[in-house]
Design an enzyme around this catalytic site. Structure first.
Site, PDB file in Angstrom:
ATOM      1  CE1 TYR A 185      -3.903   2.269   0.771  1.00 41.86           C
ATOM      2  CE2 TYR A 185      -2.318   3.377   2.193  1.00 41.86           C
ATOM      3  CZ  TYR A 185      -3.529   3.365   1.530  1.00 41.86           C
ATOM      4  OH  TYR A 185      -4.365   4.448   1.622  1.00 41.86           O
ATOM      5  CG  LEU A 199       0.608  10.785  11.372  1.00 41.37           C
ATOM      6  CD1 LEU A 199       1.199   9.798  12.365  1.00 41.37           C
ATOM      7  CD2 LEU A 199       0.959  12.206  11.770  1.00 41.37           C
ATOM      8  CE  LYS A 217       1.386   5.450  11.432  1.00 42.52           C
ATOM      9  NZ  LYS A 217       0.407   4.399  11.196  1.00 42.52           N
ATOM     10  NE  ARG A 222      -8.075   7.850   9.806  1.00 44.66           N
ATOM     11  CZ  ARG A 222      -6.849   7.601   9.354  1.00 44.66           C
ATOM     12  NH1 ARG A 222      -5.876   8.430   9.622  1.00 44.66           N
ATOM     13  NH2 ARG A 222      -6.616   6.513   8.666  1.00 44.66           N
TER      14      ARG A 222
HETATM   15  S1  IVH Z   1      -0.683  11.264  15.762  1.00 48.40           S
HETATM   16  C1  IVH Z   1      -2.560  14.700  13.381  1.00 48.40           C
HETATM   17  N1  IVH Z   1       0.461   9.301  17.059  1.00 48.40           N
HETATM   18  O1  IVH Z   1      -1.505   6.512  12.604  1.00 48.40           O
HETATM   19  C2  IVH Z   1      -1.829  13.482  13.759  1.00 48.40           C
HETATM   20  N2  IVH Z   1      -0.984   8.749  15.265  1.00 48.40           N
HETATM   21  O2  IVH Z   1      -1.011   7.046   9.777  1.00 48.40           O
HETATM   22  C3  IVH Z   1      -2.633  12.551  14.540  1.00 48.40           C
HETATM   23  N3  IVH Z   1      -1.303   6.350  14.955  1.00 48.40           N
HETATM   24  O3  IVH Z   1      -4.446   8.297  12.006  1.00 48.40           O
HETATM   25  C4  IVH Z   1      -2.037  11.229  14.656  1.00 48.40           C
HETATM   26  N4  IVH Z   1      -0.021   5.694  16.591  1.00 48.40           N
HETATM   27  O4  IVH Z   1      -4.504   6.305  13.676  1.00 48.40           O
HETATM   28  C5  IVH Z   1      -0.361   9.634  16.057  1.00 48.40           C
HETATM   29  N5  IVH Z   1       1.462   7.659  18.338  1.00 48.40           N
HETATM   30  C6  IVH Z   1       0.666   7.998  17.341  1.00 48.40           C
HETATM   31  C7  IVH Z   1       0.014   7.045  16.559  1.00 48.40           C
HETATM   32  C8  IVH Z   1      -0.806   7.448  15.518  1.00 48.40           C
HETATM   33  C9  IVH Z   1      -0.818   5.302  15.629  1.00 48.40           C
HETATM   34  C10 IVH Z   1      -2.199   6.237  13.788  1.00 48.40           C
HETATM   35  C11 IVH Z   1      -3.381   7.146  13.806  1.00 48.40           C
HETATM   36  C12 IVH Z   1      -3.225   7.980  12.574  1.00 48.40           C
HETATM   37  C13 IVH Z   1      -2.400   7.107  11.710  1.00 48.40           C
HETATM   38  C14 IVH Z   1      -1.669   7.887  10.646  1.00 48.40           C
END
Ligand code: IVH
Length: 705
Positions: A45, A92, A125, A146
């Site tokens: 992806y 992100l 993450k 979301r």
């Molecule tokens: S911050 C505006 N922190 O990854 C930024 N996201 O690929 C808000 N995710 O939609 C996200 N761990 O579902 C953030 N420590 C983390 C995260 C995280 C997983 C997920 C989240 C986001 C997605 C983006």
């Protein structure tokens, strides 16, 4: 154009390629976000998204209005109320290597024209699904997924069942939206899948799907029974700031009672961020939950506000993804294994190589089309490149699954390497191996005369959910199968082992590897113990294609006794009442019915089954109705669309209350539950005077039961 390097594309080709990528990525998004069933790996992806972005960078004028670069997730599915997010839930941007991380820090500095200290947080993450929790005056009032970032699904009732989510906060701002990730631990995931499998329910491919499937249940009682967890890492709408830095804001969320990730660190620049990345990567396998990278965020919230957002991602954060676990090695050979149902499965024998810390020497090749570089529809995969013995191939592991081959290096292909010729005869018994129309798998037609099928069937026969005979596992089955004195070639032979051995004063078995007199006696006792066997276990143990554990239970509940079952399937051919009855059973379709009756109507199979049953006392399955429920013992049919629950849930609930669920209406039906769109079954019901209930009436009837 799929395989052409981006810098080689003409403008026309690029336009076509962007259209293709938009379609493929939209499909992948839907599969992942709306259906919780991913179709392609995360690495694939990401690679497609990167390719899309690279083409757009080269041809900015071709960027589509529906460009995948601007999209987050997928539209919400029907079934839940919708919630418009007060502050958009963003995605992100990804970084894949060290230089991307340096570039990110440089970009941030440049954008801000900032030369002084610049700190970042670094944290795992989490590989789950994001959730936004709205608290008003310290009370949880709403939880939303979301969705597409603008509008999510209202899952408030479900979120309330998650222990990590506080219902009340003290000293919190009047309005506070806490955002974070819902996930499932590895051990909880394994236990859930085991429970689901035992109950004949859906099992999940990975913890992320299990978490998503569990949170997005229309019945919150089901979510409550699922072990979900939550890490808070961000926020949406706020009536007062939480702190002046990301790090302190997270500490406040922890003080409110949220779980925050203990591996969150404050870093003074890219080198420290990369050091934290490596540390988290090392700890990854031992964390007990899935993470797929490290997220870096600018620590100063004033700077975050200045940096702001691009169309779908913040400028102040980036996700540094872990590489897919990949390695190149040599394809030494292709073996063909023959399974219980005759399927010929190609297995790649590889020069051993370490992939993500595990030595891999075999990988699955799926089927003959896959080796040839085609998918089931005949379309090229891997750009149409086939796998040949001697090739350099790329192997990958995703999660705990069997390693797979991703790619082949044509530049290193040896001169004279021949395309692999998939056998059309069974390598074990020489019988023709045929492919049925629409089936990707080629199968040996030898049935029980094929030693590979025979031994695999025996292994299945003694397996845990079948006869489960103590001391008789796959290893012993292999041994007895090849034994000249005390051979076990068919299930019936297991039950004559003791008498055949006794004819020789117990001497034979006793002297075999691993068998002394005591263990031989123990084995015979264990076999003796299983002469009495419940009907459902027997049906499952026969190992008939398409007749799994769930089907065996359904059939045994319907027919109750071996005699009734055996008579029915022996006589069931299209056009007979026995056939119609078989197909009227909810959960029995055409394919299952054909496979089952073919087995019972085949002479050799039938002889083996009869010989076995002559050795057994088959225990009837008695339908245990929950007698105190208003629907106990009733036969119920569901038709039309149900709105409060899925068909599978409705059926499971009805059965747990002692009802029998059938697939078609007959004079034996007691209740027809009809939703919108119900058709011919309503007429049938009227004809037989069957009670018809709307979904709400049905729910009212069983409420509290
Ligand atoms: S911050 C505006 N922190 O990854 C930024 N996201 O690929 C808000 N995710 O939609 C996200 N761990 O579902 C953030 N420590 C983390 C995260 C995280 C997983 C997920 C989240 C986001 C997605 C983006």
């Amino acid at each position: 154009m799929a395989g052409t390097a981006v810098d080689q594309l003409t403008e026309d080709q690029a336009r076509g390629e962007l259209a293709r990528l938009a379609e493929v990525l939209a499909g992948a998004n839907r599969a992942y976000h709306t259906l919780d069933t991913p179709e392609i790996s995360d690495a694939d992806y990401d690679a497609l998204k990167q390719r899309n972005a690279a083409i757009e960078a080269r041809f900015p004028q071709l960027k589509r209005s529906d460009s995948p670069s601007d999209q987050i997730g997928a539209a919400v599915s029907d079934g839940f109320g919708k919630v418009a997010h007060a502050v958009r839930m963003l995605s992100l941007e990804n970084a894949f290597d060290d230089s991307d991380v340096h570039d990110f820090a440089d970009r941030v500095r440049k954008y801000l024209n900032h030369t002084g200290d610049l700190r970042f947080t670094a944290e795992p993450k989490i590989d789950g699904l994001s959730l936004s929790l709205r608290y008003e005056a310290g009370v949880l009032v709403q939880a939303a997924t979301r969705g597409d970032g603008e509008v999510g699904e209202n899952v408030t009732d479900n979120a309330r069942t998650i222990a990590d989510i506080p219902q009340h906060l003290t000293d919190a701002p009047d309005v506070l939206e806490v955002r974070g990730e819902v996930y499932m631990s590895h051990s909880d995931f394994a236990a859930l899948n085991a429970r689901q499998a035992a109950a004949g329910g859906k099992t999940f491919a990975n913890p992320r799907n299990a978490a998503a499937g569990s949170l997005r249940q229309l019945d919150a009682a089901i979510t409550a029974a699922r072990p979900l967890r939550f890490f808070a890492y961000s926020w949406g709408a706020l009536s007062a700031p939480l702190a002046s830095t990301q790090y302190d804001a997270i500490a406040r969320l922890a003080a409110f009672g949220f779980q925050t990730n203990p591996l969150t660190a404050l870093c003074d620049g890219p080198e420290a961020m990369l050091a934290q990345y490596r540390q988290i990567e090392q700890l990854r396998a031992a964390l007990g939950y899935d993470i797929d990278g490290v997220v870096y965020k600018v620590n100063d919230l004033g700077l975050q506000a200045r940096l702001g957002f691009r169309s779908a991602t913040p400028r102040w954060a980036i996700a540094h993804k872990f590489p897919a676990e990949l390695a190149w090695t040599e394809l030494l050979g292709i073996d063909i294994q023959v399974g219980r149902t005759g399927a010929l499965s190609p297995v790649a024998r590889l020069r051993p190589v370490t992939v993500g810390g595990v030595v891999v020497s075999n990988a699955t090749l799926h089927n003959e089309d896959y080796i040839a570089g085609r998918d089931a529809k005949g379309n090229a995969i891997r750009g149409g490149k086939d796998f040949r013995i001697g090739d350099w191939v790329q192997v990958y592991r995703a999660g705990d699954v069997i390693p797979k081959l991703a790619d082949v290096d044509l530049e290193r292909r040896k001169d004279g390497a021949q395309a692999f010729v998939f056998p059309h005869e069974c390598p074990e018994c020489g019988s023709p191996a045929l492919r049925e129309e629409g089936d990707a798998v080629r199968r040996c037609t030898g049935g029980l005369i094929c030693p590979a099928q025979a031994v695999e069937r025996l292994k299945h026969f003694v397996s845990r959910h079948a006869f489960d005979i103590d001391g008789l596992g796959a290893k012993q089955v292999e041994m007895f199968f090849r034994d000249a004195d005390l051979p076990v070639k068919t299930p019936a032979d297991i039950f004559t082992l003791a008498s055949r051995d006794a004819a020789n004063g117990l001497k034979r078995l006793k002297n075999r590897d691993g068998f002394g007199e005591t263990s031989a006696r123990k084995l015979f006792a264990a076999i003796e113990d299983k002469r009495r066997i419940p009907l459902d276990r027997l049906i499952f143990a026969l190992g008939i294609r398409h007749v799994g554990e769930v089907a065996a239970q359904i059939l045994s509940r319907h027919y109750s006794t071996w005699e009734a079952f055996e008579t029915a399937v022996t006589h069931a051919v299209p056009g007979t009442a026995a056939w119609d009855e078989l197909l009227s059973i909810d959960g029995v379709g055409q394919i299952l019915a054909e496979s089952l009756t073919a087995a019972f109507q085949n002479e050799a199979e039938r002889a083996a089954i009869d010989a076995l049953v002559a050795q057994l006392q088959v225990q009837p399955v008695v339908w245990k109705a929950a007698t105190d429920s208003p629907v106990a013992g009733k036969t119920v049919v569901f038709t039309g669309s149900l709105e409060k629950m899925t068909r599978a849930e409705a059926k499971a609930r009805a059965e747990s209350l002692g009802a029998k669920v059938a697939g078609s209406v007959s004079a034996k039906t007691d209740i027809l539950v009809a939703g919108p769109g119900a058709g011919s079954k309503l007429k049938e019901a009227a004809k037989h005077g069957v009670t018809v209930l709307a979904e709400e009436d049905w729910l009212a009837l069983i409420e509290g039961a």
